[in-house]
Design an enzyme around this catalytic site. Sequence first.
Site, mmCIF file in Angstrom:
data_model
loop_
_atom_site.group_PDB
_atom_site.id
_atom_site.type_symbol
_atom_site.label_atom_id
_atom_site.label_comp_id
_atom_site.label_asym_id
_atom_site.label_seq_id
_atom_site.Cartn_x
_atom_site.Cartn_y
_atom_site.Cartn_z
ATOM 1 N N HIS A 28 -1.300 -5.901 -3.095
ATOM 2 C CA HIS A 28 -2.479 -5.001 -3.690
ATOM 3 C C HIS A 28 -3.936 -5.311 -3.281
ATOM 4 C CE1 HIS A 28 -4.938 -2.683 -6.202
ATOM 5 N NE2 HIS A 28 -5.440 -3.846 -7.006
ATOM 6 N N HIS A 78 0.871 -1.285 0.075
ATOM 7 C CA HIS A 78 -0.081 0.058 0.081
ATOM 8 C C HIS A 78 0.727 1.267 -0.051
ATOM 9 C CE1 HIS A 78 -3.900 -2.209 1.700
ATOM 10 N NE2 HIS A 78 -3.165 -2.929 1.340
ATOM 11 N N ASN A 99 -16.131 11.620 2.390
ATOM 12 C CA ASN A 99 -15.888 11.401 1.143
ATOM 13 C C ASN A 99 -16.912 11.950 0.553
ATOM 14 O OD1 ASN A 99 -13.351 9.945 1.728
ATOM 15 N ND2 ASN A 99 -14.551 8.133 1.998
ATOM 16 N N ASP A 122 -0.541 -2.050 -11.163
ATOM 17 C CA ASP A 122 -1.267 -3.351 -10.543
ATOM 18 C C ASP A 122 -1.744 -4.263 -11.775
ATOM 19 O OD1 ASP A 122 -1.468 -1.935 -7.997
ATOM 20 O OD2 ASP A 122 -3.504 -1.064 -8.647
ATOM 21 N N PHE A 181 6.244 3.276 -8.886
ATOM 22 C CA PHE A 181 7.419 2.914 -8.952
ATOM 23 C C PHE A 181 7.748 3.288 -10.539
ATOM 24 C CE2 PHE A 181 8.385 -0.301 -5.208
ATOM 25 C CZ PHE A 181 7.737 0.484 -4.576
ATOM 26 N N GLY A 225 -5.776 -0.134 -9.538
ATOM 27 C CA GLY A 225 -5.725 1.404 -9.032
ATOM 28 C C GLY A 225 -6.353 1.845 -7.662
ATOM 29 N N PRO A 253 -9.911 -0.160 -4.723
ATOM 30 C CA PRO A 253 -10.580 -1.517 -5.574
ATOM 31 C C PRO A 253 -11.811 -1.601 -4.952
ATOM 32 C CG PRO A 253 -8.330 -1.876 -5.133
ATOM 33 C CD PRO A 253 -8.642 -0.501 -4.277
ATOM 34 N N GLN A 254 -12.096 -1.555 -3.606
ATOM 35 C CA GLN A 254 -13.321 -2.053 -2.824
ATOM 36 C C GLN A 254 -14.442 -0.983 -3.095
ATOM 37 O OE1 GLN A 254 -10.848 -0.625 -1.117
ATOM 38 N NE2 GLN A 254 -11.720 1.061 0.082
ATOM 39 N N LYS A 256 -7.362 8.364 -9.129
ATOM 40 C CA LYS A 256 -7.863 9.177 -7.906
ATOM 41 C C LYS A 256 -8.695 10.049 -8.410
ATOM 42 C CE LYS A 256 -6.188 12.034 -4.200
ATOM 43 N NZ LYS A 256 -4.915 12.580 -3.596
#
Length: 247
Positions: free
Chosen positions: A93, A74, A221, A128, A79, A102, A105-106, A187
């Site tokens: 991941h 996480h 959120n 990923d 990278f 990305g 995911p949940q 994002k």
Amino acid sequence: MIYNKVLIFSDNPFLLEKLLEIIKEKKIDKLINFKIASSPFSNIMLGSLKVEKINIIDNLDYLINNFNLIISAHCKQIFPSELIEKVKCINIHPGLNPFNRGWYPQVFSIINKLPVGATIHEMDDEIDHGHIIIQKEVQCHSYDTSETVYNRVLEMELILFEQVIEKILNNKYDITTPVSDGNINLKSDFNEICNIDLKKDYTGQEFIDLLRALTHGNYNNAYFYDEDGNKIFVKISLQKENYENKF
């Protein structure tokens, strides 16, 4: 062990602590000197353990010259290709690749009904995306929020890590190729769904799914703007019926 210069890179203090506990329980730390790091914007404190703050781009040569295995748990930094090409990089991941690669995911699995789970995979130059070492789907119930699904995924990540860490260190693991490139969420996609359009038509199911996907503990959120221009945050509370507690 083939990989003896190992860095665990994480921006999740809970996950990092639990990974280190697994390493200690297996006594791998007696054979290998694991180092741990987080991103400069993270604030991780693990007792007396030193968590080095590293900007990957600024410290690329240091990472290449000092480690032969980097485990991303996480880590919120990208990278670069040069690092992946010169150092074995493994990613833990919180998603079931290739579905909803990305960000979060949940969250998107609750909305788009694609499977969710945990995946440990080799990293390549896409997000990923690399060869899968091990993965497992977790359940997502109608009464789950982002937080409850995420906690289930975290538990599965630790189970999978415990199963394969020694195989990874010895470079004796099998790999599978993802069935497809799947889909990816950025994002910006998450930021977009957080802004609830009060003029949009939703079915009851769609609206409940949106709210529970965006409900995650104390995080604010989901939001909308009222008639006075005030930004109003909204969450949902879900509880499965317990017949014993009925009047």
